[in-house]
Motif scaffolding. Structure first.
Motif, mmCIF file in Angstrom:
data_model
loop_
_atom_site.group_PDB
_atom_site.id
_atom_site.type_symbol
_atom_site.label_atom_id
_atom_site.label_comp_id
_atom_site.label_asym_id
_atom_site.label_seq_id
_atom_site.Cartn_x
_atom_site.Cartn_y
_atom_site.Cartn_z
ATOM 1 N N TYR A 103 0.841 -1.209 0.000
ATOM 2 C CA TYR A 103 0.000 0.000 0.000
ATOM 3 C C TYR A 103 0.873 1.254 0.000
ATOM 4 C CZ TYR A 103 -3.051 3.763 1.386
ATOM 5 O OH TYR A 103 -3.710 4.960 1.409
ATOM 6 N N ASP A 104 1.870 1.282 0.890
ATOM 7 C CA ASP A 104 2.741 2.455 1.002
ATOM 8 C C ASP A 104 3.420 2.780 -0.323
ATOM 9 O OD1 ASP A 104 2.094 2.565 3.675
ATOM 10 O OD2 ASP A 104 3.985 1.681 4.386
ATOM 11 N N ALA A 105 3.693 1.742 -1.129
ATOM 12 C CA ALA A 105 4.431 1.942 -2.380
ATOM 13 C C ALA A 105 3.531 2.339 -3.552
ATOM 14 C CB ALA A 105 5.199 0.666 -2.725
ATOM 15 N N LEU A 106 2.219 2.388 -3.323
ATOM 16 C CA LEU A 106 1.316 2.798 -4.413
ATOM 17 C C LEU A 106 1.432 4.298 -4.648
ATOM 18 C CD1 LEU A 106 -2.028 0.932 -3.513
ATOM 19 C CD2 LEU A 106 -0.485 0.399 -5.435
ATOM 20 N N PRO A 107 1.262 4.738 -5.895
ATOM 21 C CA PRO A 107 1.231 6.185 -6.146
ATOM 22 C C PRO A 107 0.106 6.826 -5.328
ATOM 23 C CG PRO A 107 1.138 4.933 -8.208
ATOM 24 C CD PRO A 107 1.038 3.944 -7.094
ATOM 25 N N GLU A 108 0.353 8.044 -4.889
ATOM 26 C CA GLU A 108 -0.607 8.715 -4.009
ATOM 27 C C GLU A 108 -1.986 8.879 -4.644
ATOM 28 O OE1 GLU A 108 -0.187 12.727 -1.698
ATOM 29 O OE2 GLU A 108 1.775 11.703 -1.740
ATOM 30 N N ASP A 109 -2.017 9.161 -5.943
ATOM 31 C CA ASP A 109 -3.330 9.357 -6.574
ATOM 32 C C ASP A 109 -4.120 8.046 -6.596
ATOM 33 O OD1 ASP A 109 -1.553 8.324 -8.423
ATOM 34 O OD2 ASP A 109 -2.470 9.331 -10.137
ATOM 35 N N GLY A 160 -5.577 7.393 -3.213
ATOM 36 C CA GLY A 160 -6.783 8.224 -3.058
ATOM 37 C C GLY A 160 -7.979 7.604 -3.764
ATOM 38 N N GLN A 161 -7.728 7.061 -4.957
ATOM 39 C CA GLN A 161 -8.803 6.468 -5.764
ATOM 40 C C GLN A 161 -9.386 5.220 -5.077
ATOM 41 O OE1 GLN A 161 -7.297 5.299 -9.623
ATOM 42 N NE2 GLN A 161 -9.318 4.618 -10.294
ATOM 43 N N LEU A 162 -8.540 4.494 -4.362
ATOM 44 C CA LEU A 162 -8.981 3.231 -3.747
ATOM 45 C C LEU A 162 -9.687 3.431 -2.408
ATOM 46 C CD1 LEU A 162 -5.770 1.052 -4.383
ATOM 47 C CD2 LEU A 162 -7.880 1.090 -5.747
ATOM 48 N N GLU A 163 -9.430 4.547 -1.785
ATOM 49 C CA GLU A 163 -9.988 4.826 -0.458
ATOM 50 C C GLU A 163 -11.510 4.716 -0.491
ATOM 51 O OE1 GLU A 163 -7.579 5.475 1.979
ATOM 52 O OE2 GLU A 163 -9.266 5.092 3.323
ATOM 53 N N GLY A 164 -12.073 3.990 0.452
ATOM 54 C CA GLY A 164 -13.530 3.883 0.553
ATOM 55 C C GLY A 164 -14.141 2.798 -0.324
ATOM 56 N N LEU A 165 -13.348 2.187 -1.211
ATOM 57 C CA LEU A 165 -13.903 1.131 -2.073
ATOM 58 C C LEU A 165 -14.052 -0.182 -1.302
ATOM 59 C CD1 LEU A 165 -11.940 1.671 -5.421
ATOM 60 C CD2 LEU A 165 -14.295 2.374 -4.885
ATOM 61 N N GLN A 166 -14.940 -1.024 -1.815
ATOM 62 C CA GLN A 166 -15.158 -2.334 -1.196
ATOM 63 C C GLN A 166 -15.078 -3.426 -2.256
ATOM 64 O OE1 GLN A 166 -19.030 -1.718 0.773
ATOM 65 N NE2 GLN A 166 -17.835 -2.009 2.640
ATOM 66 N N ALA A 167 -14.567 -4.564 -1.861
ATOM 67 C CA ALA A 167 -14.474 -5.696 -2.802
ATOM 68 C C ALA A 167 -15.288 -6.869 -2.285
ATOM 69 C CB ALA A 167 -13.020 -6.105 -2.977
ATOM 70 N N HIS A 168 -15.824 -7.642 -3.227
ATOM 71 C CA HIS A 168 -16.576 -8.851 -2.872
ATOM 72 C C HIS A 168 -15.632 -10.053 -3.011
ATOM 73 C CE1 HIS A 168 -20.764 -10.895 -3.075
ATOM 74 N NE2 HIS A 168 -19.896 -11.656 -2.458
ATOM 75 N N HIS A 169 -15.519 -10.825 -1.934
ATOM 76 C CA HIS A 169 -14.628 -11.998 -1.915
ATOM 77 C C HIS A 169 -15.467 -13.277 -1.871
ATOM 78 C CE1 HIS A 169 -10.866 -9.820 -0.319
ATOM 79 N NE2 HIS A 169 -11.789 -8.884 -0.346
ATOM 80 N N SER A 170 -15.124 -14.241 -2.707
ATOM 81 C CA SER A 170 -15.804 -15.541 -2.658
ATOM 82 C C SER A 170 -14.799 -16.651 -2.923
ATOM 83 C CB SER A 170 -16.919 -15.570 -3.712
ATOM 84 O OG SER A 170 -17.134 -16.897 -4.140
ATOM 85 N N ILE A 171 -14.793 -17.656 -2.055
ATOM 86 C CA ILE A 171 -13.835 -18.745 -2.254
ATOM 87 C C ILE A 171 -14.277 -19.623 -3.421
ATOM 88 C CG2 ILE A 171 -14.777 -20.448 -0.606
ATOM 89 C CD1 ILE A 171 -11.703 -20.831 0.205
#
Ligand code: OGA
Ligand code: MN
Length: 302
Positions: free
Chosen positions: A151-157, A160-171
């Protein structure tokens, strides 16, 4: 003897000891180990003489409630008669190596995909504790990747774009990508769960990309676009600089924070060599206070 941490990687993972965890009951030592988990994300304890009951009891003392709604429990009965103790072996109930096309083996091969444990459940997994009983004389390693450093190594923008997003996980999804087929009834039980894509780990205040091969869509995004983003983030987070490879010794107990890391098993000749590891995973719930924990431990005790 004083507990010390010896880093095994530039970013995360430490060897911890000397301790016999079956004997560790005092809150001060448990808190030191928790602090070590917040700092390192993965801790390796060698020479742990756990029985299954001691393994289960330690997991509860350390972190509270156990995860028992495993994916494999929809397919087959637990070999140990306790769904909280996950069989990470290539052996059947008689101790014989599973046949090449055994459905349990096919399903377990999914552990070779990058993932976090129980992200397809709500609450998801917090700490996983994997204990080695039998290890082959060849590789059969487990790799871990630091999702905080990723996460720390991701570009700052992008952060910002990922903040607040949610993912659906299914095995069911991650297994289906390998061609594994589920009955309609099994699939119904494995619908999965939705979790934030970026998590903040309370103990360290660090953020991580909470990913797994189980994640198949980003909520509110067109499916292919979300899937591409998830794939890119996994590729990013599993670059060699973020990865530690653990070579197992009998008696190792490795504890990892599923909120902060991903892991995967590496291939080995599993039709030739026996490998027997057992895992207990706790749920990402507020940790019960000591008095409540004592009751829970007594309940699992035997
Ligand atoms: C697990 C797991 C990988 C391995 O125990 O959760 O993914 O190397 N194990 O067995
Ligand atoms: Mn796993």
């Amino acid at each position: 003897m004083a507990l010390t941490f010896h880093p095994l990687h530039a970013l995360f993972v430490a060897e911890a000891g000397p301790l016999d965890l079956t004997q560790v009951r005092d809150e001060a030592t448990l808190d030191q180990i928790r602090a070590g988990m917040d700092q390192y994300g993965v801790l390796v304890f060698h020479d742990q003489p756990f029985t299954d009951a001691e393994h289960l009891a330690f997991a509860q003392r350390f972190d509270g409630e156990l995860h028992a709604k495993t994916g494999i429990s929809t397919l087959t009965k637990n070999k140990f008669g306790n769904e909280a103790l996950t069989d990470i072996s290539n052996l059947d109930e008689n101790g014989d190596i599973l046949d090449t096309d055994d459905r349990r083996r096919m399903y377990q091969l999914g552990n070779r995909l990058w993932h976090t444990d129980a992200s397809f459940q709500d609450p998801p997994g917090r700490y996983s504790m994997l204990h080695a009983k039998i290890v082959p004389p060849v590789g059969a390693d487990t790799e871990f990747a630091d999702m905080r450093a990723a996460y720390d190594a991701l570009p700052e923008d992008l952060q910002g774009q990922l903040e607040g997003l949610q993912a659906h996980h299914s095995i069911a999804y991650s297994r289906q990508t390998l061609g594994f087929e589920f009955s309609a009834e099994e699939a119904e039980k494995l619908k999965g769960a939705v979790h934030p894509l970026i998590r903040t780990i309370p103990g360290s205040g660090r953020k991580s990309t909470y990913l797994a091969s189980h994640a198949f869509m980003i909520i509110g995004w067109p499916v292919p676009e979300g899937r591409l983003m998830l794939r890119d983030l996994i590729d990013h987070g599993t670059q060699p600089q973020f990865v530690y490879r653990h070579h197992w010794r009998v008696g190792d107990l490795v504890i990892w924070d599923n909120r902060a890391t991903m892991h995967r098993g590496r291939p080995f000749e599993d039709r030739k060599y026996r490998r027997d590891l057992r895992r207990v995973t706790t749920l990402d719930l507020p940790r019960p206070v000591l008095s409540e924990r004592k009751g829970a431990e007594a309940a699992v005790g035997a």
